[in-house]
Enzyme design. Sequence first.
Site, PDB file in Angstrom:
ATOM      1  CE  LYS A   1      -3.900  -2.229   2.174  1.00 21.92           C
ATOM      2  NZ  LYS A   1      -4.474  -2.705   3.419  1.00 21.92           N
TER       3      LYS A   1
ATOM      4  CD  GLN B   1      -3.969  -4.502   6.574  1.00 18.91           C
ATOM      5  OE1 GLN B   1      -3.751  -3.593   5.775  1.00 18.91           O
ATOM      6  NE2 GLN B   1      -4.659  -5.579   6.244  1.00 18.91           N
TER       7      GLN B   1
ATOM      8  CG  ASP C   1     -10.259  -0.723   4.569  1.00 20.16           C
ATOM      9  OD1 ASP C   1      -9.968  -1.059   3.411  1.00 20.16           O
ATOM     10  OD2 ASP C   1      -9.665  -1.133   5.584  1.00 20.16           O
TER      11      ASP C   1
END
Length: 293
Positions: free
Chosen positions: A54, A98, A121
């Site tokens: 990422k 995460q 997200d």
Amino acid sequence: MSAQVIDGKAYAEGLRQRVAVAVGQLKATHKLTPGLAVVLVGEDPASQVYVRNKHKQTIEAGMESFEHRLPASTPEAELLALVDKLNQDPSVHGILVQLPLPAQIDANKVINSINPDKDVDGFHVVNAGRLATGQDSLVPCTPKGCVMLAKDKLGDLTGLEAVVIGRSNIVGKPVAQLLIAESCTVTIAHSKTKNLADVVRRADLVIAAVGRPEMVKGSWIKPGACVIDVGINRVEVDGKGKLVGDCDYASCAQVAGSITPVPGGVGPMTIACLLRNTLHAACALNGIAMPKL
Ligand code: NAD
């Protein structure tokens, strides 16, 4: 093998390039650089790989990347305080915590503490609600990637029978919502579904998000159907580690019209869509129209 292979790697590369061009224009026209903050708690090996990728791809897209690595023992309150700081930071447009998180931390509480307009997200309950009610939202990345690949291959999805296997909040449910928005007739199958093979056989479009290696067989697939395989499963073959999907590629590719491989199908779309979401968030937070990509 008769199925056309859907090249997610190439599509994702193209999308990332288009995002990079749009970021360049945003910098030139509005002096605005989108910023993505990624928070990693603990040392889960798979998460470390994702976070590294990422970071690399965020920089390559011309965005700012802020990485926050916290020890596995971090108390929930400390993580919530960091999210709050990132919520207030005007140089941060996207926040990604995460998953999975260590056991002492309530993942839902943390996700729902993110400013929904920075929730790249798309897991915040507000974004899930916006998606379900057809309002502009930050959409979960892997589901968005699945639908982009299906539309790229099939064009208009209106009226297609879609079967989604899996009902997780991360993949199954949001991909079903996106397909409803594309005017598909959507069935969500899951671990308690009866006669799964018969249900899947109805589908013009199959999205498999199960987490069970090679579970979906070619005999389950309607001839000519499009198969999008979200699964990423590590298996041992001849003593060597190998990645396989939730679909038995060899038999499904004999019957399907098109199919995503694993790796190289849905996987690369996730980060590409994350970058797209970060651009979207940066524009929305600054009252700028999202560029067409
Ligand atoms: P999950 O474990 O949260 O959900 C799995 C779903 O599959 C559940 O809803 C369950 O009901 C269903 N299921 C389990 N066994 C079944 C069976 N025998 N028959 C029918 N349904 C069954 O998993 P998830 O987070 O949704 O991920 C699914 C897969 O997608 C995993 O392999 C994961 O690694 C992969 N994944 C890939 C990406 C990516 O490409 N970037 C992102 C997220 C998840």
